[in-house]
Design an enzyme around this catalytic site. Structure first.
Site, PDB file in Angstrom:
ATOM      1  N   TRP A 133       0.824  -1.214   0.000  1.00 24.46           N
ATOM      2  CA  TRP A 133       0.000   0.000   0.000  1.00 24.46           C
ATOM      3  C   TRP A 133       0.854   1.259   0.000  1.00 24.46           C
ATOM      4  O   TRP A 133       0.486   2.267  -0.609  1.00 24.46           O
ATOM      5  CB  TRP A 133      -0.959  -0.021   1.191  1.00 24.46           C
ATOM      6  CG  TRP A 133      -1.797  -1.257   1.204  1.00 24.46           C
ATOM      7  CD1 TRP A 133      -1.842  -2.216   2.159  1.00 24.46           C
ATOM      8  CD2 TRP A 133      -2.689  -1.695   0.163  1.00 24.46           C
ATOM      9  NE1 TRP A 133      -2.710  -3.225   1.791  1.00 24.46           N
ATOM     10  CE2 TRP A 133      -3.233  -2.931   0.571  1.00 24.46           C
ATOM     11  CE3 TRP A 133      -3.077  -1.160  -1.072  1.00 24.46           C
ATOM     12  CZ2 TRP A 133      -4.149  -3.644  -0.194  1.00 24.46           C
ATOM     13  CZ3 TRP A 133      -3.990  -1.874  -1.851  1.00 24.46           C
ATOM     14  CH2 TRP A 133      -4.513  -3.093  -1.411  1.00 24.46           C
ATOM     15  N   ASP A 187      -1.465   6.403   6.400  1.00 23.01           N
ATOM     16  CA  ASP A 187      -2.556   5.506   6.043  1.00 23.01           C
ATOM     17  C   ASP A 187      -2.734   4.562   7.222  1.00 23.01           C
ATOM     18  O   ASP A 187      -1.885   3.709   7.494  1.00 23.01           O
ATOM     19  CB  ASP A 187      -2.195   4.740   4.769  1.00 23.01           C
ATOM     20  CG  ASP A 187      -3.215   3.676   4.395  1.00 23.01           C
ATOM     21  OD1 ASP A 187      -4.235   3.528   5.100  1.00 23.01           O
ATOM     22  OD2 ASP A 187      -2.974   2.968   3.393  1.00 23.01           O
ATOM     23  N   LYS A 213     -11.979  -2.435   8.185  1.00 28.10           N
ATOM     24  CA  LYS A 213     -11.186  -3.399   8.933  1.00 28.10           C
ATOM     25  C   LYS A 213     -11.426  -3.311  10.448  1.00 28.10           C
ATOM     26  O   LYS A 213     -11.612  -4.317  11.103  1.00 28.10           O
ATOM     27  CB  LYS A 213      -9.698  -3.217   8.617  1.00 28.10           C
ATOM     28  CG  LYS A 213      -9.393  -3.438   7.135  1.00 28.10           C
ATOM     29  CD  LYS A 213      -7.943  -3.203   6.818  1.00 28.10           C
ATOM     30  CE  LYS A 213      -7.682  -3.272   5.308  1.00 28.10           C
ATOM     31  NZ  LYS A 213      -7.780  -4.628   4.767  1.00 28.10           N
TER      32      LYS A 213
END
Length: 363
Positions: free
Chosen positions: A103, A174, A198
């Site tokens: 990511w 992030d 999540k």
């Protein structure tokens, strides 16, 4: 009650049962209005109450003060990979990126596509992303517009135990896979963001926390739909938000508050992680964890078995025992156990019983 499995999927992930049951009870008739929250106008009082409660819970549970805006946006974390540099990077400016997994690579790539000088301040790619860098490994540019990190790496099972000191350079993160899994000193960050799916809610809504001065200094030559200021001005109601996802975010946050908020969740999550990693260390000749201990994630534990055939058998046999979502990401293979906020300690205990039996049969 409906049949429920032990859900170890990495996202969308398991949600607190209380949040789901609340939605079930209110699905057809929300708060006596005779209609579902999904049918309510985002301009109406019924939905606005939910919206503002979700924002208030985020501020309370994370500890967000008046220096930061809290936004509820669409587009997922991937959109933020582009939206942050699109807003915050002046022409000719440099931004620093720390590469710790898939990511973070994608976040840097999106900045580069915008023509930005997205500089690598540190990377553990050559080592297979088995750890996060130490402070003294960071090559920081004091004139950078910001430094971007990924706080938890779902594919590789690593996590920043302590965040880097960036001096006067704004720190961006992030936090999609570990937001609200532990207490956070918000003052350390100029901005952080997370897809909710999540730890704090369902897919479809992204939480963005951004310092007010960054928004004030952001570029004004961007289309309104891509500007943070548009959503700040209307309290995330500039266009139609993902109303049901935000409703479920509210439900989930209310349940997490009952579990003790960030402090209670950290204790709960550390206990689960210590159980699993303790077992892996004890049986390392069969269940091999590639991650350096100092970088181990409390959210996603990854490990390998002696062969890929055994890994396939492990996933299949676990599913037969109602343990699902254990297959590692296709980029890295192996096994991945995601232990997000709503994963119960009893599930980890059941998983360890299965792992012990599996080793006994195949070890």
């Amino acid at each position: 009650m409906s049949h429920r499995v032990m859900n170890f999927f990495p996202g969308p992930a398991t949600l607190p049962l209380a949040a789901l049951e609340r939605a079930r009870e209110e699905l057809l008739d929300f708060d006596g209005t005779g209609m579902s929250i999904m049918e309510h106008s985002h301009r109406g009082a019924a939905y606005e109450g939910v919206h503002r409660e979700a924002l208030s819970l985020l501020r309370e549970l994370i500890g967000i003060g008046d220096d930061h805006h809290v936004l509820l946006l669409q587009g997922g974390a991937r959109q933020q990979f582009a939206m942050l540099p699109y807003n915050l990077l002046p022409d000719g400016a440099t931004a620093d990126y720390v590469l710790t997994g898939n990511w973070s690579l994608q976040a840097r790539s999106e900045a580069e596509k915008l023509g930005a000088n997205a500089r690598v301040a540190a990377s553990t790619e050559a080592e297979g992303f088995v750890r996060v860098p130490t402070q003294d490994e960071l090559d920081l540019d004091p004139s950078a517009a910001y430094l971007h990190i990924t706080s938890n790496n779902t594919l590789y099972g690593t996590q920043w135990a302590t965040y880097p000191d960036t001096g006067d350079v704004p720190l961006l993160a992030d936090m999609t896979s570990d937001l609200l899994s532990r207490p956070l000193d918000v003052s350390r960050f100029a901005a952080f963001y997370a897809g909710a799916q999540k730890n704090v809610g369902p897919s479809g809504v992204t939480v963005v926390v951004i310092r007010k001065d960054l928004v004030e200094k952001a570029r004004t030559d961007r289309p309104a739909v891509w500007r943070y200021q548009s959503f700040v001005d209307k309290d995330s109601l500039w266009n139609t938000p993902p109303t049901f996802a935000i409703y479920m975010l509210r439900n989930t946050l209310a349940a997490l508050k009952e579990w003790g908020g960030a402090e209670g969740l950290e204790k709960r999550n550390r206990e689960k992680a210590e159980l699993l990693y303790g077992f892996l260390d004890e049986h390392g000749e069969f269940f091999r964890s590639p991650v350096e201990k100092a970088s181990r994630s409390t959210m996603n534990a990854v490990f390998r078995l002696p062969s890929e055939d055994l890994e396939k058998r492990f996933v299949a046999e676990a599913a037969e025992k109602d343990m699902v979502g254990l297959k590692g990401h296709r980029k890295v293979g192996g096994i991945r156990v995601s232990m997000y906020n709503a994963v119960e300690r009893a599930w980890i205990e059941r998983l360890l019983e299965f792992m012990s039996d599996f080793k006994g049969k195949h070890g």
